[in-house]
Design an enzyme around this catalytic site. Structure first.
Site, short mmCIF file in Angstrom:
data_model
loop_
_atom_site.label_atom_id
_atom_site.label_comp_id
_atom_site.label_asym_id
_atom_site.label_seq_id
_atom_site.Cartn_x
_atom_site.Cartn_y
_atom_site.Cartn_z
N HIS A 33 -28.44 -51.46 -7.07
CA HIS A 33 -28.65 -50.74 -5.81
C HIS A 33 -28.43 -49.24 -5.97
O HIS A 33 -28.22 -48.54 -4.99
CB HIS A 33 -27.72 -51.31 -4.73
CG HIS A 33 -27.98 -52.75 -4.45
ND1 HIS A 33 -29.13 -53.19 -3.84
CD2 HIS A 33 -27.27 -53.86 -4.77
CE1 HIS A 33 -29.11 -54.51 -3.75
NE2 HIS A 33 -27.99 -54.95 -4.32
N ARG A 74 6.90 -35.52 -11.72
CA ARG A 74 6.29 -35.54 -10.40
C ARG A 74 5.02 -34.70 -10.35
O ARG A 74 4.25 -34.81 -9.39
CB ARG A 74 7.27 -35.00 -9.36
CG ARG A 74 8.53 -35.83 -9.25
CD ARG A 74 9.64 -35.06 -8.58
NE ARG A 74 9.41 -34.89 -7.16
CZ ARG A 74 9.96 -35.64 -6.21
NH1 ARG A 74 10.78 -36.61 -6.54
NH2 ARG A 74 9.72 -35.43 -4.94
N CYS A 117 6.33 -31.51 -5.38
CA CYS A 117 7.40 -30.54 -5.65
C CYS A 117 8.73 -31.26 -5.93
O CYS A 117 8.99 -32.33 -5.40
CB CYS A 117 7.59 -29.64 -4.45
SG CYS A 117 6.05 -28.93 -3.88
N ASN A 176 9.72 -29.06 -0.27
CA ASN A 176 8.75 -30.08 -0.66
C ASN A 176 8.10 -30.57 0.61
O ASN A 176 8.81 -30.95 1.55
CB ASN A 176 9.50 -31.22 -1.38
CG ASN A 176 8.57 -32.38 -1.73
OD1 ASN A 176 7.35 -32.25 -1.64
ND2 ASN A 176 9.14 -33.50 -2.11
N GLY A 177 6.77 -30.54 0.70
CA GLY A 177 6.09 -31.02 1.91
C GLY A 177 5.20 -29.94 2.49
O GLY A 177 4.79 -29.00 1.80
N TRP A 180 4.08 -27.92 -6.58
CA TRP A 180 2.74 -28.50 -6.70
C TRP A 180 1.95 -27.87 -5.55
O TRP A 180 2.19 -28.17 -4.38
CB TRP A 180 2.84 -30.01 -6.56
CG TRP A 180 1.58 -30.76 -6.82
CD1 TRP A 180 1.02 -31.06 -8.03
CD2 TRP A 180 0.72 -31.35 -5.84
NE1 TRP A 180 -0.13 -31.79 -7.86
CE2 TRP A 180 -0.33 -31.98 -6.52
CE3 TRP A 180 0.74 -31.41 -4.45
CZ2 TRP A 180 -1.35 -32.66 -5.87
CZ3 TRP A 180 -0.28 -32.10 -3.79
CH2 TRP A 180 -1.31 -32.70 -4.50
N LYS A 212 -8.19 -44.57 -14.24
CA LYS A 212 -7.28 -44.20 -15.34
C LYS A 212 -7.97 -43.24 -16.28
O LYS A 212 -7.39 -42.25 -16.70
CB LYS A 212 -6.87 -45.45 -16.15
CG LYS A 212 -5.79 -46.36 -15.70
CD LYS A 212 -4.41 -45.83 -15.56
CE LYS A 212 -4.21 -45.14 -14.24
NZ LYS A 212 -3.54 -45.91 -13.22
N GLU A 260 -8.55 -39.71 -14.67
CA GLU A 260 -7.39 -38.88 -14.33
C GLU A 260 -6.66 -38.34 -15.56
O GLU A 260 -6.07 -37.28 -15.49
CB GLU A 260 -6.42 -39.62 -13.39
CG GLU A 260 -5.65 -40.75 -13.99
CD GLU A 260 -4.75 -41.45 -12.99
OE1 GLU A 260 -4.18 -40.78 -12.12
OE2 GLU A 260 -4.60 -42.68 -13.09
N LYS A 315 2.94 -37.09 -9.11
CA LYS A 315 3.39 -38.49 -9.19
C LYS A 315 3.64 -39.06 -7.81
O LYS A 315 3.31 -40.19 -7.53
CB LYS A 315 4.67 -38.56 -10.04
CG LYS A 315 5.19 -39.98 -10.28
CD LYS A 315 4.25 -40.76 -11.15
CE LYS A 315 4.67 -42.20 -11.35
NZ LYS A 315 3.54 -43.03 -11.77
N GLU A 366 -10.02 -49.49 -11.35
CA GLU A 366 -8.78 -48.96 -11.93
C GLU A 366 -9.04 -48.37 -13.32
O GLU A 366 -8.49 -47.32 -13.67
CB GLU A 366 -7.73 -50.09 -11.98
CG GLU A 366 -6.45 -49.80 -12.75
CD GLU A 366 -5.62 -48.65 -12.18
OE1 GLU A 366 -5.99 -48.07 -11.15
OE2 GLU A 366 -4.59 -48.34 -12.80
C1 F6R Z 1 -3.09 -43.29 -10.40
C2 F6R Z 1 -1.91 -43.19 -9.55
C3 F6R Z 1 -2.11 -42.87 -8.11
C4 F6R Z 1 -1.07 -43.62 -7.25
C5 F6R Z 1 -1.20 -43.20 -5.79
C6 F6R Z 1 -0.23 -43.96 -4.90
O1 F6R Z 1 -2.74 -43.60 -11.71
O2 F6R Z 1 -0.80 -43.31 -10.00
O3 F6R Z 1 -3.41 -43.18 -7.70
O4 F6R Z 1 -1.28 -45.00 -7.39
O5 F6R Z 1 -0.94 -41.82 -5.68
O6 F6R Z 1 1.09 -43.73 -5.25
P1 F6R Z 1 2.24 -44.70 -4.83
O7 F6R Z 1 2.01 -46.02 -5.49
O8 F6R Z 1 3.50 -44.04 -5.27
O9 F6R Z 1 2.16 -44.85 -3.32
#
Ligand code: F6R
Length: 609
Positions: free
Chosen positions: A504, A27, A2, A99-100, A75, A485, A488, A604, A481
């Protein structure tokens, strides 16, 4: 997560509130809303499901007057992303944005219902509005009502309140989620971060844990959790923190992928002395690498994968035992921690709730606490004993790219420093590794030139439903990773596996449709990965190989596509091989037509558990 904005202004605020919310779009959110005081101090709201565009359409039909107001991007956590659940939540006396999470909302809701209050939404937030309303109904002033209500709340939150008939008053509160106060000229602001406040002011104070603040046009009075008046420093936020435009790129993610040579170089400049060929840490750690018994790395998502690469580096270069956990598992497992242990938290935002909770657990259990963070004013940065910054600049695309490679740049530098301090690397080893790290920006530039090949490859990937990524050693986290990527932002199902694990279980998935992407620089274990590729080829699988010229020459396996990256020392390969997997995910998502910078359901900065 949020986003919050509040303005006590001098001119109509609705447009400014929406502009600020646009700056917070990065965000992630799924509904939005505003509340202002219209003529006569009447509290009025406009809310809409979905993107801010819907709220703008609503405001065009039903404009909101008023020179004071609050705004929010939500959010969803408690209740679907509907208009009824969108913030602000309000009674006739007070409106609130949040927010929270309010953990004890059920208990409070039952109590308020028993006292005759009616609820309109499924949210935890509405209890805050109703609770403050109740206190005001009993005769308290807005400030006293908020102070009293805060003492009843458990959970993590940032809150901003607007009161009916109070045309010169906003109240903000922070516990767990950040909130900034901005000073303008004859006007004042509240925002969930400095980016929200960027068009209005660069003079900002960050509330500390437990603080609440009374904001009027004349300024702000900040109280701590005991309600005592306290001073918090007003800082001038650097212009760089506000650089949030896309430039000529179609998406922030594309811009951020292409910024990597520059930001990796910028970050490394803080850690490397290229002339002397050694690592010079920008801060003196409050611990001694040489005497550490163990390193615990804790992070989430992409930052966790950066930590996983670092495990390979710290163990290999510094012979330092490393435990690594995803933060959401870490503290609930109540891990025993050694007497002389270092806990290292990796986070782009520095606000991830699970990572922050892990940090607090480690502090309480006597660990040295260090953090690798991109936002220097974040909670994690402020609570760590020592901060090793990544200098990636604001990362706006929800999918992390440049922050990841900058985290790797910092972690590699720390591993070399630890290796030297622990006597496992000599001066010449350090010189060689520092030179290799110094070459990284140039290697990333060369790798970015592979983009036209990656675009062609993306056309293949966009046709399939599943993709498998394989890697060994420090390429294994890059496989993870790459899969993260892709899933997501393109919503194509993808899995990352250690190449040796293939037989396995996942080998059962191999067919002539699912691409198998193999991350394999030519290193000491390259041949082992080739054996795994042979297992795939023998079952008719389609292999896409990311390797270098030596790997391409040595891989005796038919591939659908072999993408040849520049040759480089194997220690730095994870940083460079991260780039093509980012580009592949990006171009696949563009072809699929998804919302690349704000993928569905993602946020974010994840400030809830
Ligand atoms: C994936 C991504 C998330 C963040 C995760 C941690 O592309 O961005 O998996 O890496 O939410 O976020 P931070 O680094 O802000 O603690």
């Amino acid at each position: 997560m949020c986003g919050i904005i509040g303005i006590v202004g001098r001119e109509p605020v609705a447009g400014h509130l929406v502009d600020a919310l646009k700056r917070l779009e990065y965000r992630g959110y799924d509904s939005a809303g505003l509340a202002t005081l219209e003529t006569g101090g009447v509290l009025t709201r406009r809310r809409a499901e979905g993107k801010l565009r819907n709220l703008e359409i609503r405001l065009a039909k039903e404009p909101l007057e008023g020179v004071i107001g609050i705004g929010h991007t939500r959010w969803a956590t408690h209740g679907a992303p509907t208009e009824a659940n969108a913030h602000p939540h309000a009674t006739k006396r007070v409106a609130v944005v949040h927010n929270g999470i309010i953990e004890n909302f059920r208990e409070l809701k039952d109590e308020l219902i028993a006292a005759g209050h009616h609820f309109e939404s499924e949210t935890d937030t509405e209890v805050v509005a109703q609770l403050v309303d109740r206190k005001m109904e009993l005769g308290m002033s807005p400030a006293d009502a908020v102070a009293a209500a805060l003492k009843r709340l458990t959970g993590a939150f940032a809150l901003a309140f607007l009161f009916s008939g109070e045309e010169d008053l906003l109240i903000g509160a922070r516990r767990g989620s950040p909130l900034a106060v901005g000073w303008g000229t004859g006007e004042m602001f509240l925002g969930s971060d400095a980016i929200a406040l960027a068009p209005f002011t660069d003079r900002v104070a960050y509330l500390e844990e437990g603080d609440w603040v009374v904001v009027t046009r004349a300024g702000a009075v900040i109280h701590d959790e005991t309600d005592a008046i306290v001073q918090r420093p007003i800082v001038t936020v650097s212009a760089a923190a506000f650089q949030v435009d896309r430039g000529n790129y179609r998406h922030f993610m594309a811009k951020e992928i292409h910024e990597q040579p520059e930001v990796i170089g910028h970050t490394l400049a803080h850690y490397l002395d290229l002339t002397a060929g050694c690592i010079r840490l920008p801060v003196t750690p409050s611990f001694d690498w040489a005497s550490l018994d163990r390193l615990s790395i804790v992070a989430c998502g992409t930052a966790y994968y950066a930590g996983l690469v670092a495990k390979y580096w710290f163990e290999r270069l510094a012979r330092l035992p490393v435990e690594i956990d995803v933060a959401s598992e870490f503290r609930y497992r109540e891990p025993p921690l050694p007497k002389n242990g270092l806990a290292l938290f990796v986070s782009q935002s520095g606000e991830t709730a699970d990572t922050l909770a892990g940090l607090r657990y480690c502090k309480a259990h006597g660990q040295h606490v260090a953090a690798v963070v991109n936002v220097p004013t974040s909670s994690i940065a402020r609570e760590a004993d020592v901060v090793f910054p990544t200098l990636a600049g604001p990362e706006i695309g929800v999918a992390s790219t440049k922050a990841f490679t900058c985290q790797l740049a910092v972690l590699a530098s720390l591993a070399v420093a630890a290796g030297r301090a622990r006597g496992h690397l000599g001066i010449d080893d350090e010189k060689r590794l520092v030179r290799a790290l110094g070459d990284l920006p140039g290697l990333v530039v060369k790798t970015l030139r592979l983009e036209p090949r990656i675009v062609r490859l993306a056309r293949e990937i966009a046709k399939v439903e599943d993709v498998l990524y394989l890697g060994r050693g420090s390429s294994y986290p890059i496989a993870l990773e790459g899969a993260l990527k892709l899933k997501e932002i393109s919503y194509i199902h993808a899995e990352g596996y250690a190449a040796g694990e293939l037989k396995h279980g996942p080998i059962a998935l191999i067919d002539e449709v699912m691409p198998v992407i193999v991350i394999a620089p030519f290193d000491a274990i390259f041949e082992k990965t080739v054996s795994n590729m042979q297992e795939v080829a023998a079952r008719g699988g389609r292999i896409i190989l990311f390797t270098d010229s030596r790997g391409a020459a040595a891989a005796s396996v038919p591939t659908l596509e072999t993408i040849v990256l520049p040759d480089m020392p194997s220690e730095i390969a994870p940083l460079v091989y991260a780039v093509p997997v980012q580009m592949l995910a990006y171009h696949t998502a563009v072809l699929m037509g998804t919302d690349v910078d704000q993928p569905r359901n993602l946020a974010k900065s994840v400030t809830v558990e």
